[in-house]
Scaffold this active site. Structure first.
Site, PDB file in Angstrom:
ATOM      1  N   GLY A  71      35.797  34.775  44.045  1.00  0.00           N
ATOM      2  CA  GLY A  71      35.606  34.750  42.598  1.00  0.00           C
ATOM      3  C   GLY A  71      36.089  33.484  41.913  1.00  0.00           C
ATOM      4  O   GLY A  71      35.556  33.114  40.861  1.00  0.00           O
ATOM      5  N   THR A 118      42.389  31.243  44.519  1.00  0.00           N
ATOM      6  CA  THR A 118      42.426  29.799  44.304  1.00  0.00           C
ATOM      7  C   THR A 118      42.799  29.440  42.872  1.00  0.00           C
ATOM      8  O   THR A 118      43.614  28.535  42.632  1.00  0.00           O
ATOM      9  CB  THR A 118      41.067  29.165  44.666  1.00  0.00           C
ATOM     10  OG1 THR A 118      40.775  29.441  46.042  1.00  0.00           O
ATOM     11  CG2 THR A 118      41.092  27.658  44.457  1.00  0.00           C
ATOM     12  N   ASP A 163      44.425  42.087  52.053  1.00  0.00           N
ATOM     13  CA  ASP A 163      43.075  41.546  51.979  1.00  0.00           C
ATOM     14  C   ASP A 163      42.667  40.848  53.275  1.00  0.00           C
ATOM     15  O   ASP A 163      43.468  40.173  53.917  1.00  0.00           O
ATOM     16  CB  ASP A 163      43.019  40.555  50.812  1.00  0.00           C
ATOM     17  CG  ASP A 163      41.618  40.164  50.429  1.00  0.00           C
ATOM     18  OD1 ASP A 163      40.705  41.006  50.559  1.00  0.00           O
ATOM     19  OD2 ASP A 163      41.430  39.018  49.989  1.00  0.00           O
TER      20      ASP A 163
END
Length: 290
Positions: free
Chosen positions: A212, A235, A81
């Site tokens: 998100g 997170t 990512d």
């Protein structure tokens, strides 16, 4: 079962649900993510991001995640990512990652297009997929993110550009900027759902929502209904595992081996909650052959 983005996102786009990317930095998070996906029979995307490499080197994580993905009972995409450099994206491909995000979103449009197109040609030779970003999903800590909330036209993805970008890069998925930001939110985000739907109607590839963690269940469901197929989460599972360690210490557990099961279970529960909201529960059984 190790697969690429097309294997899980094209069915998701067709059938109107989302698949979560859950970034990991160690064995505990990886075990938690895969435990949740297997228990709920959900396809899943697992990986790491370039910004997280100080917490878990790419080569070490590849050695850990590739075999775990291969032996999983559900489809697992191993995704790199927010790759910021061509060199690191290539390293990920050579180490066995089946998908990479080449984030050139801070470059001008022409340079972003050129760089992504170059990597797409190479990645497809590996049998891997490429995610790109158009517009800029900022960070909650940086001024640009806050400014972007007040002046979305300067940061959000332009639908017409998105159509041209996908056509000319042949990217397999597109991350769009529609009001989210990375990290823990300091204010309630305002998502541009109309923009999501407009872009989804104009491009053929699956759309990705970054930032998100911290969105409401309604935000997720509405975003997916408007055309989002992949949602990035870090997170939430990172905090869940951290809080589990704190609870373990308060309960008198001082050994790492006493804390590990708590962290794995906490990460798994956080992932399960997202899988249910995204609608991918049992889709490994109904939408894919495994």
């Amino acid at each position: 079962m190790l697969v690429n983005l097309n294997d899980v996102l094209l069915p998701a786009k067709k059938n109107g649900y989302g698949v979560g990317l859950f970034n990991t930095v160690n064995l505990e998070l990886a075990r938690g993510v895969l435990k949740a996906a297997e228990e709920l029979k959900s396809p899943v995307i697992i990986g790491t991001a370039e910004v997280l490499l100080p917490c878990g080197p790419l080569e070490d994580l590849a050695g850990l995640l590739v075999p775990m993905a291969k032996k999983a009972s559900v489809p697992v995409v191993l995704h790199y990512d927010h790759g910021l450099t061509f060199e690191k994206c290539m390293e990920a491909l050579k180490l066995g990652f089946t998908s990479v995000m080449y984030d050139c979103s801070t470059d001008n449009y022409e340079e972003n297009l050129r760089k992504v197109h170059e990597l797409v040609r190479i990645a497809h030779c590996f049998g891997a997929t490429v995610e790109a970003e158009l517009g800029h999903v900022g960070d909650n800590e940086e001024p640009a993110a806050h400014k972007g909330m007040n002046a979305p036209e300067a940061y959000y993805t332009d639908p017409a550009q998105a159509k041209d970008f996908v056509k000319n890069t042949q990217a397999d998925a597109l991350a769009i900027a529609v009001g989210t930001a990375h990290g823990a939110y300091k204010w309630k985000p305002k998502l541009d759902f109309d923009r999501i739907k407009t872009i989804a109607d104009m491009v053929e590839v699956p759309l990705v929502l970054h930032g998100g963690s911290g969105l409401s269940e309604e935000d997720f469901r509405r975003s997916i209904a408007c055309g989002i197929s992949k949602v990035n989460i870090f997170t939430d599972i990172n905090v869940a595992a951290g809080k589990a360690a704190v609870r373990a210490i308060k309960e008198g557990k001082t050994c790492l081996t006493d804390m590990i099961p708590c962290q794995v279970e906490a990460a798994a529960e956080a992932v399960k909650a997202k899988i249910r909201v995204f609608g991918s529960e049992y889709k490994a059984l109904t939408d894919m052959s495994i």
